[in-house]
Design a protein around this motif. Structure first.
Motif, short mmCIF file in Angstrom:
data_model
loop_
_atom_site.label_atom_id
_atom_site.label_comp_id
_atom_site.label_asym_id
_atom_site.label_seq_id
_atom_site.Cartn_x
_atom_site.Cartn_y
_atom_site.Cartn_z
N PRO A 70 0.51 -1.18 0.17
CA PRO A 70 -0.41 -0.20 0.16
C PRO A 70 0.89 1.55 -0.03
CG PRO A 70 -1.01 -1.60 1.86
CD PRO A 70 0.51 -2.23 1.29
N THR A 71 1.95 1.29 0.86
CA THR A 71 2.49 2.05 1.07
C THR A 71 3.13 2.52 -0.77
OG1 THR A 71 3.35 2.44 2.98
CG2 THR A 71 5.04 3.41 1.87
N TYR A 106 -2.45 3.31 0.54
CA TYR A 106 -2.86 4.36 1.40
C TYR A 106 -3.64 5.95 0.71
CZ TYR A 106 -0.27 1.08 4.63
OH TYR A 106 0.14 0.12 5.54
N THR A 136 -7.70 6.76 0.50
CA THR A 136 -8.24 7.31 1.98
C THR A 136 -8.34 8.19 3.26
OG1 THR A 136 -6.52 5.45 2.81
CG2 THR A 136 -8.84 5.01 2.41
N THR A 171 -13.60 0.01 3.64
CA THR A 171 -12.54 0.45 2.25
C THR A 171 -13.04 1.15 0.95
OG1 THR A 171 -11.04 0.04 3.83
CG2 THR A 171 -10.15 0.67 1.63
#
Length: 334
Positions: free
Chosen positions: A199-200, A231, A234, A274
């Motif tokens: 996700p990073t 990420y 969000t 999510t």
């Protein structure tokens, strides 16, 4: 046609040839992976992949699994371990050409159900357009899969401008799927290299695209982000705040959140809240079904995950069918 845009292929014979051609470089890359992932995770991943080899290599096993999942069509892309971002130019362009050929051969065994994505040598920007054309025009693939970075090449790199322009001109897919994470030993335990690292990397890569103005200069791009964009969607408010108050963050024409509606995101986010948030910030027409087939960090029942997320019926059907179909229907054909 229920379409899964995130499904992988392994090319064992090609990898063996890479090992034969560059054994020392392969060994160095293996040491880097050991440092970044940790021995425990590498051993677990090896066993997991080994048990899934038929689904990763055999079309019949793939189609049977698709039938079990209720998936009519898959976009097939190689597992990111085939990116070889360390490869020198000669080897890298051979890998791109061979990958494109093998992906095309795989999907040609079931052309009504499989759509292929090729690769480009991202770490060698001067050769990228050549192999984008090889994939899309030469092999009839729907686009290419790229990593979040390769060596010193970030997605904001000015040397990539011809690639973005050509991808927009062809109307092809650019599927953004990170290979590993650059945070190294900080993520070498607890499988953080995947759970936090992936996700990073997605968030960093998409931020490079947005803040550098790539989407301003090439509005026709079709960038599909794996893992729901990581990420970024969000926590996009923090990017907007930076654009509002920091001059060095104001290289794009509009607030960063507006660009989420110029990208596409798959559904590999693992919780319904999510997914609903992703639909809210990106738009119902910008989310497409993904599974990360057939890996353990994917969705075992991707169709049910979307259907059970509490979305409106029309939104659900768009995610499962129409959004992905619209993306491939408008590309330039070989």
């Amino acid at each position: 046609m229920t379409t899964d845009v995130h499904a992988h292929l392994l090319l064992p014979a090609m990898h063996a040839e890479v090992v034969r051609r560059a054994p020392e470089l392969v060994a160095e890359a293996a040491e880097l992976e050991k440092r970044r992932n940790g021995i425990e995770s590498l051993q677990a991943s090896g066993a997991m992949v080994g048990a899934r080899i038929p689904k990763l290599t055999d079309v019949r096993a793939r189609l049977a699994a698709m039938d079990e999942q209720g998936v009519d069509r898959q976009w097939v892309s190689v597992s990111p371990n085939h990116f070889y971002p360390w490869a020198p130019e000669g080897l890298a362009v051979w890998v791109a050409m061979e990958t494109n050929r093998l992906v095309a051969e795989h999907v040609a065994q079931a052309p009504d159900r499989l759509i292929g994505l090729g690769v480009v040598p991202l770490q060698h920007p001067s050769r990228i357009v050549e192999y984008l054309d090889d994939a899309v025009l030469g092999r009839g693939l729907a686009g290419v899969e790229i990593s979040s970075f390769a060596g010193d090449v970030e997605l904001s790199d000015e040397r990539l401008e011809p690639f973005w322009a050509r991808a927009a001109e062809l109307g092809c897919i650019v599927f953004l799927h990170p290979f590993g994470c650059s945070l190294d030993e900080r993520l070498d335990r607890f499988y953080l290299s995947n759970t936090v690292g992936q996700p990073t990397e997605n968030a960093v890569a998409l931020s490079h695209l947005i803040f550098a103005g790539v989407l301003d200069r090439h509005p026709g791009l079709k960038v599909v982000a794996a893992h729901g964009g990581g990420y970024l969607p969000t926590v996009i408010g923090r990017s907007d705040r930076a654009w509002d108050v920091r001059p060095e963050a104001r290289r794009c024409e509009h607030r960063p959140s507006t660009y989420l509606r110029k990208l596409w995101f798959d559904t590999v986010v693992h919780d319904e809240r999510t997914l609903r948030a992703l639909v809210e910030v990106a738009g119902a027409d910008r989310v497409v079904l993904g599974s990360d087939f057939p890996f353990d960090m994917g969705l075992d029942d991707p169709v049910a995950f979307v259907r059970d997320a509490g979305l409106e019926a029309a939104v659900t059907e768009a995610i499962l069918t129409g959004n992905a179909e619209a993306l491939v229907d408008t590309r330039v054909k070989a």
